[in-house]
Design a protein around this motif. Structure first.
Motif, PDB file in Angstrom:
ATOM      1  N   GLN A 161      -0.051  -0.914 -16.074  1.00 26.30           N
ATOM      2  CA  GLN A 161       0.325  -0.090 -14.936  1.00 26.30           C
ATOM      3  C   GLN A 161       1.373   0.922 -15.372  1.00 26.30           C
ATOM      4  OE1 GLN A 161       1.219  -3.601 -12.118  1.00 26.30           O
ATOM      5  NE2 GLN A 161       0.521  -1.991 -10.739  1.00 26.30           N
ATOM      6  N   ASP A 200       5.536   9.185  -6.665  1.00 25.18           N
ATOM      7  CA  ASP A 200       4.157   8.978  -6.213  1.00 25.18           C
ATOM      8  C   ASP A 200       4.066   8.086  -4.970  1.00 25.18           C
ATOM      9  OD1 ASP A 200       3.280  10.491  -8.379  1.00 25.18           O
ATOM     10  OD2 ASP A 200       3.102   8.734  -9.680  1.00 25.18           O
ATOM     11  N   MET A 201       5.201   7.584  -4.481  1.00 28.60           N
ATOM     12  CA  MET A 201       5.172   6.739  -3.295  1.00 28.60           C
ATOM     13  C   MET A 201       4.724   7.531  -2.066  1.00 28.60           C
ATOM     14  SD  MET A 201       8.727   4.583  -3.539  1.00 28.60           S
ATOM     15  CE  MET A 201       9.089   3.456  -4.880  1.00 28.60           C
ATOM     16  N   ARG A 234       0.812  -1.220   0.000  1.00 29.72           N
ATOM     17  CA  ARG A 234       0.000   0.000   0.000  1.00 29.72           C
ATOM     18  C   ARG A 234       0.850   1.277   0.000  1.00 29.72           C
ATOM     19  NH1 ARG A 234      -4.028  -2.112   4.863  1.00 29.72           N
ATOM     20  NH2 ARG A 234      -4.414  -4.167   3.950  1.00 29.72           N
ATOM     21  N   ASN A 235       1.908   1.303  -0.812  1.00 32.73           N
ATOM     22  CA  ASN A 235       2.797   2.462  -0.824  1.00 32.73           C
ATOM     23  C   ASN A 235       2.440   3.469  -1.917  1.00 32.73           C
ATOM     24  OD1 ASN A 235       4.888   3.947   0.314  1.00 32.73           O
ATOM     25  ND2 ASN A 235       6.433   3.080  -1.059  1.00 32.73           N
ATOM     26  N   TYR A 236       1.365   3.185  -2.655  1.00 33.12           N
ATOM     27  CA  TYR A 236       0.825   4.144  -3.615  1.00 33.12           C
ATOM     28  C   TYR A 236      -0.648   4.342  -3.262  1.00 33.12           C
ATOM     29  CZ  TYR A 236       4.981   3.545  -6.581  1.00 33.12           C
ATOM     30  OH  TYR A 236       6.272   3.499  -7.064  1.00 33.12           O
ATOM     31  N   ARG A 237      -1.047   5.569  -3.025  1.00 34.15           N
ATOM     32  CA  ARG A 237      -2.385   5.855  -2.506  1.00 34.15           C
ATOM     33  C   ARG A 237      -3.490   5.237  -3.372  1.00 34.15           C
ATOM     34  NH1 ARG A 237      -3.841   9.544   1.085  1.00 34.15           N
ATOM     35  NH2 ARG A 237      -1.771  10.486   0.940  1.00 34.15           N
ATOM     36  N   GLY A 271       3.785   4.163 -13.290  1.00 38.67           N
ATOM     37  CA  GLY A 271       4.022   4.907 -12.065  1.00 38.67           C
ATOM     38  C   GLY A 271       5.432   5.449 -12.019  1.00 38.67           C
ATOM     39  N   THR A 290       3.407  -0.963  -5.348  1.00 41.42           N
ATOM     40  CA  THR A 290       2.919  -0.943  -6.734  1.00 41.42           C
ATOM     41  C   THR A 290       1.907   0.161  -6.962  1.00 41.42           C
ATOM     42  OG1 THR A 290       2.111  -2.404  -8.507  1.00 41.42           O
ATOM     43  CG2 THR A 290       0.934  -2.493  -6.420  1.00 41.42           C
ATOM     44  N   PRO A 291       1.937   0.783  -8.144  1.00 42.20           N
ATOM     45  CA  PRO A 291       0.897   1.761  -8.485  1.00 42.20           C
ATOM     46  C   PRO A 291      -0.419   1.075  -8.834  1.00 42.20           C
ATOM     47  CG  PRO A 291       2.433   1.512 -10.311  1.00 42.20           C
ATOM     48  CD  PRO A 291       2.972   0.693  -9.176  1.00 42.20           C
ATOM     49  N   GLU A 295       6.708  -3.420  -9.498  1.00 44.46           N
ATOM     50  CA  GLU A 295       7.314  -2.582  -8.470  1.00 44.46           C
ATOM     51  C   GLU A 295       8.783  -2.277  -8.781  1.00 44.46           C
ATOM     52  OE1 GLU A 295       6.541  -3.970  -4.527  1.00 44.46           O
ATOM     53  OE2 GLU A 295       4.527  -4.695  -5.063  1.00 44.46           O
ATOM     54  N   HIS A 319      -3.430   2.723  -5.375  1.00 48.42           N
ATOM     55  CA  HIS A 319      -3.488   1.261  -5.299  1.00 48.42           C
ATOM     56  C   HIS A 319      -4.172   0.821  -4.015  1.00 48.42           C
ATOM     57  CE1 HIS A 319      -2.561  -2.955  -5.374  1.00 48.42           C
ATOM     58  NE2 HIS A 319      -1.780  -2.854  -4.314  1.00 48.42           N
TER      59      HIS A 319
END
Length: 210
Positions: free
Chosen positions: A146, A152-153, A14-17, A148, A180-181, A63, A19
């Protein structure tokens, strides 16, 4: 570094909002870390990757992967830790994961199965500024799935290294899948996946569901 020299595999969830939101998850306020066994790693060199086909959907998640070349020490410049990057897939048994989450159980069965961490070729680490603004992309059967960039992280590369290093330790040979985005989806028999860094293919594989 070959896949045989990899030690610990840390993964960030969950490191991309977008996603996090597409899966209906809360956006975390600190890095969400899980691990995969080294047996999860397989190359992305035009090969065929066999995946479980009888336990529900298998989702792709492309990723940026960091390679640690120097052990983390508290207070150090985190840039000194990284000696390479790659693009990799955090393959996920999504239906299995949903059941595990509902029971409050660990994700290992959904995230750590054999072949769940296909990894492209290693590239020189370009530095934080270039890394942040360089786009990466996953093509499925020639169609963009995908896209990214590290900018964006939710948590930056430096923050991830510091967090993982302080809480779990980071040494030479460890790798970090950084999240992951949006755009993840279920794989189908025979899908061709191509990982692109700055429009250059740096890893590819096909999948078969067995």
């Amino acid at each position: 570094m070959s896949t045989n020299n990899i030690r610990n595999i840390y993964c960030i969830g969950r490191n991309y909002r977008l996603h996090a939101l597409e899966l209906g998850n809360e956006v975390p306020d600190e890095p969400l870390v899980f691990t995969k066994p080294t047996h999860a790693v397989v190359p992305m060199d035009g090969n065929m990757v066999p995946l479980p086909g009888n336990v529900g959907e298998v989702h792709f998640e492309l990723e940026i992967v960091l390679r640690i070349g120097r052990a983390y020490e508290s207070g150090m410049d985190t840039e000194q830790c990284i000696d390479g990057i790659a693009l990799g897939l955090d393959l996920t048994l999504r239906d299995v994961q949903s059941k595990l989450k509902a029971k409050g159980q660990p994700w290992l069965a959904a995230k750590g199965f054999k072949g769940s961490a296909p990894l492209g070729e290693w590239l020189p680490y370009p530095g934080a500024a270039v890394l942040a603004e360089t786009e990466f992309m996953l093509l499925r059967n020639g169609v963009e799935a995908q896209r990214g960039k590290a900018a964006d992280m939710l948590f930056s590369v430096a923050e991830l290294i510091q967090y993982v290093g302080e809480h779990y330790g980071l040494g030479e040979g460890d790798i970090i899948y950084t999240g992951t985005p949006a755009g993840v989806a279920a794989l189908h028999e025979g899908d061709l996946l191509q990982a692109l860094w700055a429009d250059k293919t740096v890893g590819s594989c096909s999948v078969t569901l067995v």
